[in-house]
Motif scaffolding. Structure first.
Motif, PDB file in Angstrom:
ATOM      1  N   HIS A   1       4.669   2.287  -9.822  1.00  0.00           N
ATOM      2  CA  HIS A   1       4.582   3.748  -9.882  1.00  0.00           C
ATOM      3  C   HIS A   1       5.566   4.256 -10.933  1.00  0.00           C
ATOM      4  O   HIS A   1       6.636   4.749 -10.597  1.00  0.00           O
ATOM      5  CB  HIS A   1       4.899   4.371  -8.517  1.00  0.00           C
ATOM      6  CG  HIS A   1       4.051   3.858  -7.395  1.00  0.00           C
ATOM      7  ND1 HIS A   1       2.755   4.285  -7.182  1.00  0.00           N
ATOM      8  CD2 HIS A   1       4.300   2.944  -6.426  1.00  0.00           C
ATOM      9  CE1 HIS A   1       2.253   3.665  -6.121  1.00  0.00           C
ATOM     10  NE2 HIS A   1       3.173   2.846  -5.657  1.00  0.00           N
TER      11      HIS A   1
ATOM     12  N   GLY B   1       0.796  -1.227   0.000  1.00  0.00           N
ATOM     13  CA  GLY B   1       0.000   0.000   0.000  1.00  0.00           C
ATOM     14  C   GLY B   1       0.822   1.268   0.000  1.00  0.00           C
ATOM     15  O   GLY B   1       0.296   2.352   0.274  1.00  0.00           O
ATOM     16  N   CYS B   2       2.110   1.161  -0.332  1.00  0.00           N
ATOM     17  CA  CYS B   2       2.951   2.356  -0.361  1.00  0.00           C
ATOM     18  C   CYS B   2       2.498   3.243  -1.527  1.00  0.00           C
ATOM     19  O   CYS B   2       2.411   2.784  -2.667  1.00  0.00           O
ATOM     20  CB  CYS B   2       4.415   1.970  -0.543  1.00  0.00           C
ATOM     21  SG  CYS B   2       5.551   3.346  -0.383  1.00  0.00           S
ATOM     22  N   SER B   3       2.173   4.488  -1.239  1.00  0.00           N
ATOM     23  CA  SER B   3       1.649   5.391  -2.264  1.00  0.00           C
ATOM     24  C   SER B   3       2.760   6.248  -2.861  1.00  0.00           C
ATOM     25  O   SER B   3       3.868   6.323  -2.331  1.00  0.00           O
ATOM     26  CB  SER B   3       0.563   6.292  -1.670  1.00  0.00           C
ATOM     27  OG  SER B   3       1.125   7.145  -0.694  1.00  0.00           O
TER      28      SER B   3
END
Length: 268
Positions: free
Chosen positions: A158, A119-121
């Motif tokens: 990302h 869940g690292c944004s």
């Protein structure tokens, strides 16, 4: 060290030595401090409050051993996984603070843990990515050899977060360290643009005989993805794949190459 081994068969005996272990944990000797904190962790690992206190103490007073810092980052990460995984936590703040440590191994360990957190944004990544980018331009081969595959993992989730690293990765393609150059090329292939394909294929041709089969399979899979993204480039990619079949390689690698060629023919 003897106490750590003794834990396996006489936990009840060793658990009474916490006070002595805490005293030794402030030792100036880096390996003694590392093993003392390891002993304290294994004695207290089922007591979340005690572990959090240990990390808080480290945050306030610091450590002299980079090995101990790496272990405490691992402990903090384990605690985050066992709890709700919230990034608004002192545990995450501790890991994040280690990105500013003077020891490169501690900085890398912190960056590796952050980019792999569930869940690292994108908003939590910039500092970790900038650290890895700095490692890519380091003259030390070990640093960019570690940084490149880590950046590759970030790019899978990302892509925009690592756009700033493109130039550093492209510079590594001509690096004297073959392993670093190969990892940089695989990373660029996975997220390559249409304009960079010709340039990358030319460089890959000179490396293919030197890399392991498992990496060759990754290259073939990346080429397959590129063909789907940029069908106009299938001719140059197909030519590269045909040349790959002449290289020495195992059954899995050659099967992957043949399957890739067949799928490109069917799709184009």
């Amino acid at each position: 060290m003897s106490s750590l081994h003794l834990l396996k068969c006489s936990f009840d005996v060793v658990k009474h030595w916490v006070n002595e272990a805490q005293e030794v944990a402030s030792s100036d000797k880096i390996m003694v401090q590392y093993h003392a904190l390891g002993l304290l962790y294994h004695v207290c690992k089922n007591d979340h409050l005690a572990i959090n206190k240990m990390i808080s103490k480290v945050t306030w007073h610091g450590l002299k051993s980079p090995f101990a810092y790496c272990m405490m980052i691992w402990v903090a990460n384990k605690q985050l996984e066992e709890e709700d995984g919230s990034h608004d936590s002192p545990l995450f703040d501790f890991i994040d603070s280690c990105l500013r440590n003077k020891h490169k191994m501690v900085v890398y360990k912190a960056a590796l843990v952050i980019v792999n957190l569930p869940g690292c944004s994108a908003k939590e990544l910039p500092l970790a990515v900038s650290v890895l980018q700095f490692f890519c331009s380091s003259p030390k081969a070990a640093l960019h050899y570690a940084a490149v595959p880590t950046l590759s993992k970030v790019a899978m989730k990302h892509l925009s977060a690592v756009t700033a690293c493109n130039l550093d990765l492209e510079n590594l393609v001509t690096d004297s360290n073959c392993s670093s150059a190969m990892l940089a090329m695989i990373t660029l292939l996975k997220r390559g643009s249409e304009s960079s394909i010709d340039h990358l294929m030319k460089h890959f041709s000179s490396f293919m005989s030197e890399i392991l089969d498992e990496f060759k399979v990754v290259v073939v899979q990346a080429i397959s993805d590129l063909c789907q993204k940029f069908p106009h480039k299938h001719a140059i990619l197909m030519n590269f794949l045909f040349n790959m079949l002449w290289e020495e390689g195992g059954f899995e690698y050659e099967c992957t190459t043949v399957d890739c060629i067949i799928s490109i023919i069917e799709e184009n």
